[in-house]
Write an enzyme that holds these catalytic residues in place. Sequence first.
Site, short mmCIF file in Angstrom:
data_model
loop_
_atom_site.label_atom_id
_atom_site.label_comp_id
_atom_site.label_asym_id
_atom_site.label_seq_id
_atom_site.Cartn_x
_atom_site.Cartn_y
_atom_site.Cartn_z
CB SER A 1 -0.96 0.00 1.19
OG SER A 1 -1.56 -1.26 1.31
CG HIS B 1 -4.79 -1.98 -1.92
ND1 HIS B 1 -5.62 -1.15 -1.22
CD2 HIS B 1 -3.71 -2.18 -1.13
CE1 HIS B 1 -5.09 -0.90 -0.03
NE2 HIS B 1 -3.93 -1.50 0.04
#
Lengths: 79, 257
Positions: B137, B160
């Site tokens: 992330s 993501h």
Amino acid sequence: MILYTIMPHDAVFPVEESEYSNQSVIEWNGVQLLVERHSLTQCRIIQVLSTNPEDFMNVMTQPGQMLSMEPVPEKQEFL
Amino acid sequence: MDFKNQGEPPLNPTNPSDPKQPGPSKDQDKTKSSLVDKIQQLGQTNVPAMDEQSNIHCLTIIGQIEGHMQLPPQNKTTKYEHLIPQIVAIEQNPKIEGLLLILNTVGGDVEAGLAISEMIASLSKPTVSIVLGGGHSIGVPIACSAKYSFIAETATMTIHPVRLTGLVIGVPQTFEYLDKMQERVVSFVLKHSNISEDKFKELMFSKGNLTRDIGTNVIGDDAVAYGLINEVGGVGQAIKKLNELIEGQKQKGDYVQ
């Protein structure tokens, strides 16, 4: 107990205030240490907060070591 | 209030003949017991100490990146209010010539992560990052922020979309807010790595790679193939590269003078 929820774990089981206040950052010989209070005068080192690799070599500040804190009269320096 | 070492005199591994050290005869028991204490606490007795001052400093980014919200103490976190003064000190200290960034993070606060990334990207000294285990992330822009990046062969990076953990998006404006925040992450990664915008967005929004989630889990070699990371390697290669960059910087400095 099995929970099926969109709520994060912390929102379901809030953490007690006292758990936050138990840990503190102190400075020891110019190195910042994250410590956990054990009693009024004793604390255990959890983490060395430094970017200097040498500070991690110091045996006195290895995580897990106990530090004792004593009020020093008059002279305000490290013994 | 001052801090004092518990009982025993300071152990100095570089100077074993220290007169303050307990003698072998009557204090032997005490030494033995403190040695046993150390083994119980640390699982080791001593670590080798280097004689000279290191010109490379090391910033470790572990666990969750903690931002405005303080996480419960059982979480392992990297606090940006700790890192930022350290980065300032690294920039200021003339004895420090390079920075090694070690990442093993699950991600965390977007603003805190971007703050760290921007600070590292703007350092005037050579920086090398290495992703060990995971750089997920918000760990992705932090890994890219260094001048040269490494990833361990088995390390992974999850790419993501930005979201609020587990909570439902309330109004259309919330979505726009998250979308803008995501755009900041995307633009930082594109600016500081060799990956193309199309490829990065494709990885970010692809379905079927993560169980019941959108995004992609990129492993070592793939991260290099996509251009996200410069090279696959470990700490040895990272230090070697950092020393090369430091040498290059020094030569450049000589020409200017």
